[in-house]
Design an enzyme around this catalytic site. Structure first.
Site, PDB file in Angstrom:
ATOM      1  N   LYS A  54       0.368  -5.927 -18.453  1.00 46.88           N
ATOM      2  CA  LYS A  54       1.183  -6.103 -17.250  1.00 46.88           C
ATOM      3  C   LYS A  54       1.702  -7.529 -17.234  1.00 46.88           C
ATOM      4  CE  LYS A  54      -0.700  -5.865 -13.072  1.00 46.88           C
ATOM      5  NZ  LYS A  54      -1.200  -5.251 -11.804  1.00 46.88           N
ATOM      6  N   LEU A 107       5.906   1.097 -20.087  1.00 53.37           N
ATOM      7  CA  LEU A 107       5.230   2.230 -19.428  1.00 53.37           C
ATOM      8  C   LEU A 107       5.692   2.415 -17.993  1.00 53.37           C
ATOM      9  CD1 LEU A 107       1.559   1.657 -20.658  1.00 53.37           C
ATOM     10  CD2 LEU A 107       3.118   3.459 -21.398  1.00 53.37           C
ATOM     11  N   GLY A 108       6.114   1.348 -17.346  1.00 48.95           N
ATOM     12  CA  GLY A 108       6.521   1.437 -15.952  1.00 48.95           C
ATOM     13  C   GLY A 108       6.556   0.058 -15.346  1.00 48.95           C
ATOM     14  N   MET A 136       5.828  -6.311  -8.700  1.00 45.06           N
ATOM     15  CA  MET A 136       5.078  -7.443  -9.240  1.00 45.06           C
ATOM     16  C   MET A 136       5.308  -7.661 -10.731  1.00 45.06           C
ATOM     17  SD  MET A 136       1.397  -7.366  -7.299  1.00 45.06           S
ATOM     18  CE  MET A 136       0.848  -8.803  -8.224  1.00 45.06           C
ATOM     19  N   GLY A 137       5.707  -6.627 -11.457  1.00 44.11           N
ATOM     20  CA  GLY A 137       5.889  -6.831 -12.880  1.00 44.11           C
ATOM     21  C   GLY A 137       6.145  -5.562 -13.643  1.00 44.11           C
ATOM     22  N   ASP A 190      -5.767  -1.292  -1.791  1.00 38.11           N
ATOM     23  CA  ASP A 190      -4.490  -0.626  -2.074  1.00 38.11           C
ATOM     24  C   ASP A 190      -4.739   0.692  -2.795  1.00 38.11           C
ATOM     25  OD1 ASP A 190      -1.754  -0.336  -1.921  1.00 38.11           O
ATOM     26  OD2 ASP A 190      -1.345  -1.458  -3.755  1.00 38.11           O
ATOM     27  N   GLY A 216       7.016  -2.299 -11.252  1.00 36.35           N
ATOM     28  CA  GLY A 216       7.207  -2.339  -9.818  1.00 36.35           C
ATOM     29  C   GLY A 216       7.627  -3.721  -9.401  1.00 36.35           C
ATOM     30  N   VAL A 220       4.840  -3.088 -16.960  1.00 33.15           N
ATOM     31  CA  VAL A 220       3.680  -2.717 -17.764  1.00 33.15           C
ATOM     32  C   VAL A 220       4.169  -2.167 -19.097  1.00 33.15           C
ATOM     33  CG1 VAL A 220       1.595  -1.319 -17.920  1.00 33.15           C
ATOM     34  CG2 VAL A 220       2.342  -2.206 -15.702  1.00 33.15           C
TER      35      VAL A 220
END
Length: 578
Positions: A45, A22-23, A27-28, A140, A25, A30
């Site tokens: 995630k 799905l996407g 950190m990891g 955040d 960044g 998904v």
């Protein structure tokens, strides 16, 4: 980032089938996945691999995110289901929300529609307020962490750097710095202690960007100088919430949200300037037309954003945190065809019905918390309480219908109190009508139960099928809590996918009382049934999570019960006619 560059997880995650990425960044990554045991769609995630030193720190944040969010249940907060590890890499299993983040709806330099922004305020404030009441700071909050689901419904996500108030002052310097420039509060950026006003600053920054198309960076201008559709009321609210000194902001996120909603509301009509007598007479003569035009414009805004498939939750009530979806007039076929082997005789014959007037329908079923507000305000005693016998519960082990004085709306099964965001049950038709009468008086507008025709029209959401999404029961779990996925219990409202009108839990979770008496469809008129009538049996719709009721969740299914009957899967939602 394009999906073809993603690689699958290093190993299968036990109990889950990976569907696609799905996407991702820093950190990891998904993934969209299916939980094999329950057949439900989830998002997983998985922590990205990296140096051991950074891996330990990120793994700690993963675990903290899971532990903090496991205690939160809110219709506008993405739920955490599970935390685990695969090949030493931590992963989180989360609720999957179909949609893109708010960033996808924003174009730099171009403001969003004011009505769209207004529809976001109440649910986002409610979500942040829920976090704060649990002692959690998000830290955040930004467009990328706001998922926009069906009906432009926002869901707050990504709690990787969230903290508890108690630990906010003892974080490492690295942890304190985390946040996103343009949205992070100054005290967080300067590594000072933070409280809920840091999240207020971040939400104000998101609202500023949504209304102006620009982030509030450096020395930024009042919003009305960037968007001429805004006035000074919006400037006052946003510039206050974006003050560098947190003591100059609103005391709470709720106070900020209330002020911003009021500032974005249409301004009151201004008195026309004084002039010659003839002009004054002409102005007075035009007042009725001006009033009509104002009413049309006011309701035109709602209609534009509430076409089928684009229903936007609107807060009508002044007394409750209760959202509604606007339903436009239309025609549909009510009931089930005799060719459907699942249909009962009470659902036939199918007949055309015209919904001639628009109405609002509550986005979700009435919750325990909302019903408690009614009881506290009026001292009301439900039928189950007043009769002294309590409501009913079906015991699957004994295969018997049981009644007990402890089976009440505040303790439906007699053993525990339900959460405030669960649908209220063990309420009779009389109780639901009394709730509507109280809310009508409190808000000075009419509320009632929906008629059967209104309910079924809204449930079908433009489709002539067994369920709002079609005839395949295999897809039902995405929209409904049933005996197959509920764990044999009611769940908080609004967690499943909404139908194309933006309504949640129309199938399953709990049965819903309607205004109408239970009657045969033979000779039914080709117009919406008028509603209340004297005879005793009243109609319920939607089915529930109870064992053996999977097919009773169909759009056309019906059930009848006496108006004073309370049962552990009987609840309701509210209609507000125009």
């Amino acid at each position: 980032m394009r999906s073809e560059i993603w690689s699958p997880p290093p190993r299968p995650i036990p109990g889950y089938e990976i569907v696609r990425p799905l996407g991702g960044g820093g950190m990891g990554v998904v993934y969209l996945a299916r939980q094999i045991s329950l057949g439900r769609v989830v998002a997983i995630k998985l922590l990205a691999n990296g140096p051991d030193s950074s891996l330990v720190s990120l793994a700690r944040r993963f675990r903290r995110e899971a532990e903090l969010m496991a205690r939160i249940r809110h219709p506008n907060i993405v739920s955490i289901h599970e935390f685990g590890e695969v090949d030493g890499l931590p992963f989180l299993v989360m609720e999957y929300v179909e949609g893109n983040d708010l960033r996808h709806s924003m174009v730099e330099g171009t403001p969003l529609e004011i009505l769209q922004v207004r529809s976001l305020i109440a649910p986002l404030v409610s979500a942040l307020d829920c976090l704060h009441k649990h002692g959690i700071l998000h830290r955040d909050f930004k467009p990328e962490n706001i998922i926009i689901g069906p009906g432009f419904t926002p869901m707050v996500s990504d709690f990787g750097i969230s903290v508890e108030y108690a630990t906010a002052g003892s974080l490492t310097k690295g942890d304190q710095w985390f946040g996103t420039i343009g949205y992070v509060a100054p005290e967080q950026q300067y590594r000072l202690n933070v409280d809920e006003r840091a999240d207020q600053y971040s939400m104000a920054a998101v609202m500023y960007e949504a209304l102006t198309g620009q982030k509030p960076l450096g020395v930024f201008k009042p919003p009305s100088q960037l968007n001429r559709r805004l006035d000074e009321r919006v400037d006052e609210v946003l510039m206050r919430a974006l003050q560098e000194d947190r003591d100059d902001r609103f005391p709470t996120i709720v106070g900020f949200g209330t002020a911003l909603e009021a500032a974005l509301a249409p301004p009151p009509a201004r008195r026309p300037p004084a002039g010659r007598r003839s002009l004054r007479i002409a102005a007075i003569a035009l007042l009725p037309l001006i009033g009509i035009a104002w009413w049309i414009l006011r309701h035109r805004e709602v209609v534009v954003v509430s076409k089928p498939g684009k229903g936007v939750a609107t807060r009508l009530s002044k007394s409750l945190d209760l959202s509604f979806v606007f339903i436009s007039p239309g025609e549909f076929t009510m009931g089930s065809p005799d060719s459907d082997p699942l249909a009962s005789v009470h659902e036939m014959p199918p007949h055309p019905v015209k919904i001639a007037r628009s109405f609002y329908l509550s986005t979700c079923e009435i919750t325990v918390g909302q019903f408690r507000r009614f009881v506290e305000a009026t001292g009301y005693r439900s039928d189950a309480e007043a009769q002294g016998r309590g409501g009913y519960l079906y015991d699957a082990q004994q295969e018997a219908l049981l009644q007990h004085p402890h089976y009440l709306w505040s303790s439906p099964t007699g053993d525990k109190s339900p959460d405030d965001d669960e649908p209220v049950v063990q309420v009779s038709w009389n109780d639901a009508v009394a709730f509507c009468a109280w809310l009508s008086k409190a808000d000075r507008r009419t509320y009632r139960l929906p008629t059967e025709a209104e309910w079924e029209y809204a449930c079908r959401a433009g489709k002539n099928a067994r369920w709002c999404m079609g005839d395949d029961v295999g897809e039902l779990g995405t929209y409904a809590w049933t005996e197959e996925n509920s764990g044999m219990a009611a769940h908080p409202v609004g967690l499943k996918r909404a139908n194309d009108f933006g309504l949640y839990d129309m199938h399953g979770n709990v049965w819903e009382w309607t205004q109408d008496r239970f009657a045969s469809y033979e000779g039914a008129p080709a117009a919406a049934p008028p509603g209340a009538a004297p005879p005793v049996e009243r109609t319920l719709r939607g089915g529930s999570w109870e064992k053996g009721e999977l097919m009773q969740t169909r759009s056309g299914a019906r059930r009848d019960s006496p108006p004073d009957y309370a049962y552990f899967t009987y609840g309701f939602r509210v209609c507000a006619p125009l």
